[in-house]
Design an enzyme around this catalytic site. Sequence first.
Site, PDB file in Angstrom:
ATOM      1  N   GLU A  34     118.786 142.643 120.364  1.00 38.19           N
ATOM      2  CA  GLU A  34     119.771 143.453 119.663  1.00 38.19           C
ATOM      3  C   GLU A  34     120.688 142.474 118.946  1.00 38.19           C
ATOM      4  O   GLU A  34     121.376 141.685 119.598  1.00 38.19           O
ATOM      5  CB  GLU A  34     120.584 144.181 120.731  1.00 38.19           C
ATOM      6  CG  GLU A  34     120.728 145.641 120.565  1.00 38.19           C
ATOM      7  CD  GLU A  34     121.614 146.185 121.671  1.00 38.19           C
ATOM      8  OE1 GLU A  34     121.123 146.324 122.804  1.00 38.19           O
ATOM      9  OE2 GLU A  34     122.793 146.437 121.415  1.00 38.19           O
ATOM     10  N   ASP A  45     133.316 148.215 121.971  1.00 40.82           N
ATOM     11  CA  ASP A  45     133.172 146.904 122.590  1.00 40.82           C
ATOM     12  C   ASP A  45     134.436 146.448 123.284  1.00 40.82           C
ATOM     13  O   ASP A  45     135.543 146.733 122.843  1.00 40.82           O
ATOM     14  CB  ASP A  45     132.784 145.866 121.531  1.00 40.82           C
ATOM     15  CG  ASP A  45     131.336 146.020 121.106  1.00 40.82           C
ATOM     16  OD1 ASP A  45     130.462 146.001 121.996  1.00 40.82           O
ATOM     17  OD2 ASP A  45     131.075 146.184 119.897  1.00 40.82           O
TER      18      ASP A  45
END
Lengths: 245, 393
Positions: A34, A45
């Site tokens: 990824e 995040d």
Amino acid sequence: MKGYNGLYLMGNYPGAELFVETALYGLKHFDFLEIGIPFTDPVADGPVIERAAHELIEKGFRMDDLLRSVRRIRDGAPAGKKLLFMTYANIVHSRGAAPFASLCRKAGVSGVILPDVPFEESAPFRRAFRPEGVDLISFITPENTEEQIRKIATAASGFLYCISIRGITGNALSLDAQTQKKIALARSHSRVPVVLGFGIRDRATAATALKHADGFIMGTAVIEALNRKKLPGVRSLLRSLEETA
Amino acid sequence: MKPLPDNKGYFGPYGGRFIPETLINALLELERAYTAFRKSPEMKRELDNLLKNYAGRPTPLYHARRLSSSLGAEIFLKREDLLHTGAHKLNNTLGQILLARFMGKKRIIAETGAGQHGVATATVCALMGLKCLIYMGSLDVKRQAPNVKRMMLLGAEVVPVETGGKTLKDAMNEALRDWVKNIRSTHYLIGTAAGPHPFPRIVRDFQTVIGREARAQMKRLLGEDPDFALACVGGGSNAIGLFHAYAGRSRTRLIGVEAGGRSHRPGDHSASISLGRPGILHGTRSYLLQDDEGQVLPVHSVSAGLDYPGVGPEHSYLKDEGLAEYVTCSDREALEACLALARHEGIVPALESSHALGYVMAKRARFKNQKVLINLSGRGDKDLGIILEETEI
Ligand SMILES: Cc1ncc(COP(=O)(O)O)c(C=O)c1O
């Protein structure tokens, strides 16, 4: 390693050389990579990945530079390993979803993960990606209802990203009984692997993930290892995982 | 006209719910609760009562005669600066806190820029006895210090955010992250008509009281609608609250004034509609200040409440449909307007609100002999430090 597992790296972080080297090393252990495209406002995040993104953007991150690295990874990686982009909706939207998909195909990237595009908003992206053979990866979360999980899992392509926790990247893993049931339900409806992400950081959490899902994705822990000890740090982290399986 | 947003939360091509999958059901729950809330006569009674007896509605409409004669235009001010806590923000927080209680939420989080929304949120949390946590960029914590102290006095916890430009956008990122983690217990009390559906609609609805009152007051005073109605646009809540009474229903020309900052160069302003292009940030598709690869640009405004790279989706729709016009006012022009209002009328406006007046003053030829309604969204007490620093007083 057992399972269908993914390694997350931030694209060209901490620099292009080390990124490519780490990616090629990682793909010896992992089935897919990824590749994070940094975004200024990564709301899904935690601080580790956000800091990495901000550092890259401050240094003048450009997509063309990343694409050069991606080509090197594509050329150097064993056949059958998949590359995906992980970024936020605006990065795709800014270029246009169809041009973005064509860029992916040309770079040998087979899927895109957009944590701020829920299933409800995904149709226009899917439609634009399909002609290029690029998958938009769907998510299921502990918050989804069984009905939603059935619908999302049935439509999944590439793999199905199961967010293990109510939280963001870097938070600790915890799988309550209800969540375990939801993962099982997703697996029974999905034609593609159900892969557990968020909170997988060592042997123990990877083993837990593999008990319930088809695989796991590891991100924050890898970035931390890179930050601390460069490639040797990642090597020892990944070797320790290998001993799990 | 069909009522907007549609059932997916879109105003034409703008709006939507671009948030992590984890939040989808919380947004659907909020939408359902809001539908029930709107139908409840008790809730309406309670909100009306609070707006009147707690917040001080209706706020006056004031004909600023000395300023009018100096400008050669008839200037009318909708006095949201006189609302309890000193800005229009309380209209929305009172509504949303009742909604949060209605949903059984125990913990309230919010983002704030100027601190006005933070203060308004801390205020209603104190009123309802709910736990309150406010995210605020650390730059804003410094430049709006009086409001930080007020929030703490009201019992809220203020969390300085150190990432990015350390302003409103970054505070909103942190609030969204908090919400993903604490989805079950927490209501995210968004302070402007932006964010994912149904927030743009909920915040707008709670702010339409501004336009409803102002339009009726202007009619009583003049017997007709004004030629122009102006409001400053940060996320767009005070502007949409004013515009909604007129858009598509009146000949009144609507003007949203964005922060023109120091210059029109990237990073020097926060004029999302005037100088941006459509993008996706904080849950919504709308005009956005971004570079050619989709990175969100740094923004600047002398007023912390306008210092945001995005804008509520309904404004993007009004802009594209030609139902409202969007212009800019520079830092300097806003400061001059602030001083002018203080010296001509004895009213010190917030630097945000000063932008609306600043545009009229800078473009006075356009408004010659016109009847101009300006939403004075807040008062300038919080800005005294900046005003003194930036002007020669
Ligand atoms: C007094 C005042 N006016 C305007 C704004 C801008 O917000 P909005 O565009 O949502 O009205 C703020 C924001 O903090 C404010 O405090």
